[in-house]
Scaffold this motif. Structure first.
Motif, PDB file in Angstrom:
ATOM      1  N   ASN A  51      -5.738  -1.709  -4.511  1.00 46.77           N
ATOM      2  CA  ASN A  51      -5.231  -0.476  -3.932  1.00 46.77           C
ATOM      3  C   ASN A  51      -4.031  -0.737  -2.794  1.00 46.77           C
ATOM      4  OD1 ASN A  51      -7.202   1.245  -4.866  1.00 46.77           O
ATOM      5  ND2 ASN A  51      -8.778   0.528  -3.244  1.00 46.77           N
ATOM      6  N   ASN A  52      -3.117  -1.458  -3.336  1.00 48.69           N
ATOM      7  CA  ASN A  52      -1.764  -1.711  -2.537  1.00 48.69           C
ATOM      8  C   ASN A  52      -0.781  -0.928  -3.271  1.00 48.69           C
ATOM      9  OD1 ASN A  52       0.329  -2.699  -1.321  1.00 48.69           O
ATOM     10  ND2 ASN A  52      -0.317  -4.763  -0.997  1.00 48.69           N
ATOM     11  N   SER A  53      -0.437   0.429  -2.779  1.00 53.42           N
ATOM     12  CA  SER A  53       0.303   1.350  -3.565  1.00 53.42           C
ATOM     13  C   SER A  53       1.614   0.809  -3.600  1.00 53.42           C
ATOM     14  CB  SER A  53       0.321   2.625  -2.674  1.00 53.42           C
ATOM     15  OG  SER A  53       1.175   3.467  -3.535  1.00 53.42           O
ATOM     16  N   ASP A  54       2.213   0.128  -2.436  1.00 51.53           N
ATOM     17  CA  ASP A  54       3.683  -0.351  -2.591  1.00 51.53           C
ATOM     18  C   ASP A  54       3.888  -1.402  -3.441  1.00 51.53           C
ATOM     19  OD1 ASP A  54       4.521   1.803  -0.734  1.00 51.53           O
ATOM     20  OD2 ASP A  54       4.298   0.437   1.047  1.00 51.53           O
ATOM     21  N   THR A  92       4.791  -2.844 -10.978  1.00 48.24           N
ATOM     22  CA  THR A  92       4.984  -1.740 -12.230  1.00 48.24           C
ATOM     23  C   THR A  92       6.327  -1.727 -12.674  1.00 48.24           C
ATOM     24  OG1 THR A  92       2.988  -0.366 -11.565  1.00 48.24           O
ATOM     25  CG2 THR A  92       4.562   0.270 -13.258  1.00 48.24           C
ATOM     26  N   ALA A  93       7.324  -1.802 -11.701  1.00 48.34           N
ATOM     27  CA  ALA A  93       8.783  -1.944 -11.900  1.00 48.34           C
ATOM     28  C   ALA A  93       9.046  -3.265 -12.904  1.00 48.34           C
ATOM     29  CB  ALA A  93       9.504  -1.754 -10.858  1.00 48.34           C
ATOM     30  N   THR A 132       0.363  -6.561 -11.904  1.00 50.97           N
ATOM     31  CA  THR A 132       0.156  -5.209 -11.665  1.00 50.97           C
ATOM     32  C   THR A 132      -1.227  -4.734 -11.476  1.00 50.97           C
ATOM     33  OG1 THR A 132       1.979  -4.676 -12.730  1.00 50.97           O
ATOM     34  CG2 THR A 132       0.483  -2.789 -12.616  1.00 50.97           C
ATOM     35  N   VAL A 133      -2.303  -5.211 -12.292  1.00 56.01           N
ATOM     36  CA  VAL A 133      -3.606  -5.171 -12.337  1.00 56.01           C
ATOM     37  C   VAL A 133      -4.184  -5.572 -10.868  1.00 56.01           C
ATOM     38  CG1 VAL A 133      -5.813  -5.609 -13.221  1.00 56.01           C
ATOM     39  CG2 VAL A 133      -4.053  -5.080 -14.606  1.00 56.01           C
ATOM     40  N   ILE A 134      -3.659  -6.555 -10.392  1.00 57.54           N
ATOM     41  CA  ILE A 134      -4.334  -7.046  -9.015  1.00 57.54           C
ATOM     42  C   ILE A 134      -4.096  -6.344  -8.082  1.00 57.54           C
ATOM     43  CG2 ILE A 134      -4.086  -8.819  -7.369  1.00 57.54           C
ATOM     44  CD1 ILE A 134      -3.584 -10.892  -9.623  1.00 57.54           C
TER      45      ILE A 134
END
Length: 199
Positions: free
Chosen positions: A156-159, A165-166, A149-151
């Motif tokens: 800045n890879n939103s998708d 995160t899910a 998630t941090v990576i």
């Protein structure tokens, strides 16, 4: 935004929701005076249609409803209060007048689904298989998903960030279950911290 009372006698529905769990506790009605008293006292006060008078929820039982925030609907003719209940809300002694309503929305439902999968002991279930590997393996998965998630956030890879995160939230729910801790307990800790900072 304030509710729009046409006159002093108009009654608007007031939906009462647990600020910690999101569970709907009850429905009451407020006139302008009840709304004003509620804001001033930080305690929910309704207008009783049957007794034709103001009444503060908990004045007799001691089970007050301490509001933390409120919102008005788009037509400004209904009010949603977020509250911290001092005890059971329903006159039957139940926590809510809508006792069958789910708590904590989708995440609460996912928490329940995880428990159902574990209870069923279905070897085809990912939840069951991972849990059988023990706390260390579940914790390792949480760590892996947190790093991923941090990576994605740093790239800045939103998708991909949403996907990771899910995954992180899902595996964190598994770890909570493994530790016999509920989302409700975590929410209570967050609320307590928020209250402490507000004082």
């Amino acid at each position: 935004m304030e509710p729009q009372f046409i006159n002093d006698t108009q009654l608007l529905p007031a939906i009462i929701q647990n600020a910690l769990t999101g569970k709907v506790l009850m429905l009451g009605y407020m006139n302008r005076e009840a709304f004003t008293l509620t804001k001033q006292s930080q305690t929910i006060t309704f207008f009783s249609r049957s007794r034709n008078e103001l009444w503060t929820k908990g004045a007799t039982s001691g089970n007050y409803l301490r509001w933390t925030s409120y919102a008005v609907d788009c037509d400004q003719d209904a009010i949603l209060f977020q509250v911290i209940p001092d005890g059971p809300t329903c006159h039957t002694g139940a926590a809510s007048c809508f006792e069958n309503a789910p708590e904590l929305g989708f995440l609460g439902g996912l928490e329940n689904l995880i428990q159902e999968r574990l209870t069923s002991a279905n070897e085809d279930s990912y939840v069951w298989r991972l849990t059988q590997k023990g706390t260390a393996k579940i914790a390792q998965k949480v760590g892996e998903e947190a790093v991923e998630t941090v990576i994605e956030a740093l790239q800045n890879n939103s998708d991909r960030f949403k996907e990771e995160t899910a995954d992180l939230l899902f595996h964190l729910l598994l770890l909570l279950n493994n530790q016999n801790v509920t989302l409700k307990e975590i929410t209570a800790v967050l609320h307590q911290r928020n209250q402490s900072k507000a004082q």
